[in-house]
Design a protein around this motif. Structure first.
Motif, PDB file in Angstrom:
ATOM      1  N   THR A 130       0.920  -0.980   0.020  1.00  0.00           N
ATOM      2  CA  THR A 130      -0.026  -0.134   0.019  1.00  0.00           C
ATOM      3  C   THR A 130       0.860   1.143   0.143  1.00  0.00           C
ATOM      4  OG1 THR A 130      -0.091   0.027   2.426  1.00  0.00           O
ATOM      5  CG2 THR A 130      -1.920  -1.122   1.262  1.00  0.00           C
ATOM      6  N   ARG A 180      -6.185   6.886   0.368  1.00  0.00           N
ATOM      7  CA  ARG A 180      -5.325   6.025  -0.153  1.00  0.00           C
ATOM      8  C   ARG A 180      -4.511   6.989  -1.227  1.00  0.00           C
ATOM      9  NH1 ARG A 180      -8.129   0.386  -2.038  1.00  0.00           N
ATOM     10  NH2 ARG A 180      -8.680  -0.278   0.017  1.00  0.00           N
ATOM     11  N   TRP A 236      -0.839   2.858   3.382  1.00  0.00           N
ATOM     12  CA  TRP A 236      -1.202   3.795   2.246  1.00  0.00           C
ATOM     13  C   TRP A 236      -0.270   4.999   2.397  1.00  0.00           C
ATOM     14  CZ3 TRP A 236      -3.375   1.752  -1.812  1.00  0.00           C
ATOM     15  CH2 TRP A 236      -4.337   0.646  -1.606  1.00  0.00           C
ATOM     16  N   ASN A 253      -6.668  -6.185  -1.544  1.00  0.00           N
ATOM     17  CA  ASN A 253      -7.488  -4.887  -1.901  1.00  0.00           C
ATOM     18  C   ASN A 253      -8.821  -4.781  -1.500  1.00  0.00           C
ATOM     19  OD1 ASN A 253      -7.096  -2.179  -3.041  1.00  0.00           O
ATOM     20  ND2 ASN A 253      -8.881  -3.041  -4.522  1.00  0.00           N
TER      21      ASN A 253
END
Length: 298
Positions: free
Chosen positions: A42, A112, A139, A288
């Motif tokens: 991420t 994100r 993220w 995801n």
């Protein structure tokens, strides 16, 4: 019971235990891989997105992402909100070596991409309480070290209209349901929020800063300011629980097919390679999808 029956019973029990062991190992491997996905993959995806956003920023900001603030604390006039998915400025906090492009919106997909500006609050530099949220872990973890800030630290936001300087006033821990911190204030302020502690969504860490200076207005045409890059990712809908079940079923099917094939062929390395080539995209799609349902702190 004859000796043969006892041996047969032992063999069945051994096979059952072996299958259970393989299942537990497989599940454990998936859990470890998911942790790697969350902590490594991420971050890589977010850095790639930030690079793309920085390219867009440099088309609008003459000085790129290097803010220069020399001016008074007079706020900018209110402007039209560009809408969700556009970038609104570049957030720089020298004390924690942070520089990130801020996107407009705080949905799962928005965060994100980078720190997200709460829709409905003033844009950076305008009068009122500007509110921005960001991930503390995963993220890109842009707000990882937000708790290291102290009173007086500088926060600069370079926007298409001007560079804006804020100075930290206080840090506070609140409940995740306490939305008053992003509500209207009697001063021109900036509020940064993130999860607390790290790897948990139990509380919220809040940093409040006050407007200190607004730099010289840029000569950016209004049409450019209002049409800053809109990210396609922010428009992706939240996947349903059935999507998780679908990806999980496909992953399980590939795993079982690979495992059974290994028992009947000689070229096992080739079978494993094919299984990995087919299964890896499915596992990533599963991870995801699952990540959509995790608390914001993860």
């Amino acid at each position: 019971m004859t000796e043969w029956s006892v041996q047969r019973s032992h063999r069945r029990r051994a096979k059952s235990l072996a299958r259970l062991g393989h299942t537990l190992i497989s599940v454990g491997t998936l859990v470890v891989l998911f942790g790697i996905y969350q902590l490594v993959v991420t971050d890589t995806l977010q850095r790639s997105t930030q690079t793309q956003l920085t390219t867009e920023v440099r088309r609008v900001l003459p000085s790129g992402t290097t803010p220069r603030v020399i001016g008074t604390a007079t706020p900018l006039p209110r402007s039209i909100d560009p809408g969700e998915g556009h970038w609104v400025g570049v957030l720089s906090i020298p004390a924690i070596k942070l520089q990130q492009v801020v996107v407009n919106g705080t949905t799962v997909n928005d965060l994100r991409l980078g720190p997200g500006h709460y829709l409905g609050t003033p844009l950076p530099g305008e009068a009122g309480n500007v509110a921005i949220a960001g991930h503390r872990t995963t993220w890109g973890q842009p707000f990882r070290n937000l708790d290291h800030l102290k009173r007086g630290d500088q926060i600069v936001i370079a926007t298409p209209r001007a560079d804006v300087l804020y100075r930290v006033e206080w840090l506070r821990i609140v409940a995740p349901t306490d939305l008053s911190v992003i509500g209207p204030t009697g001063t021109n302020s900036l509020t940064l929020t993130t999860c607390h502690p790290a790897y948990s969504a139990a509380q919220r860490l809040v940093v409040r800063a006050e407007l200190a200076a607004v730099g010289q207005a840029r000569r950016t045409p209004p049409s450019v300011t209002a049409t800053t890059s809109r990210t396609i990712t922010s428009l992706v809908p939240r996947p349903s629980a059935w999507t998780i079940a679908l990806w999980a079923s496909l992953v399980l099917a590939v795993y079982l097919l690979t495992w059974r094939t290994l028992r009947h062929v000689r070229h096992r390395a080739l079978v494993v390679l094919v299984g990995l080539l087919v299964g890896t995209p499915l596992v990533l799609a599963l991870f995801n999808t699952v990540s959509w349902y995790l608390p914001a702190g993860y």
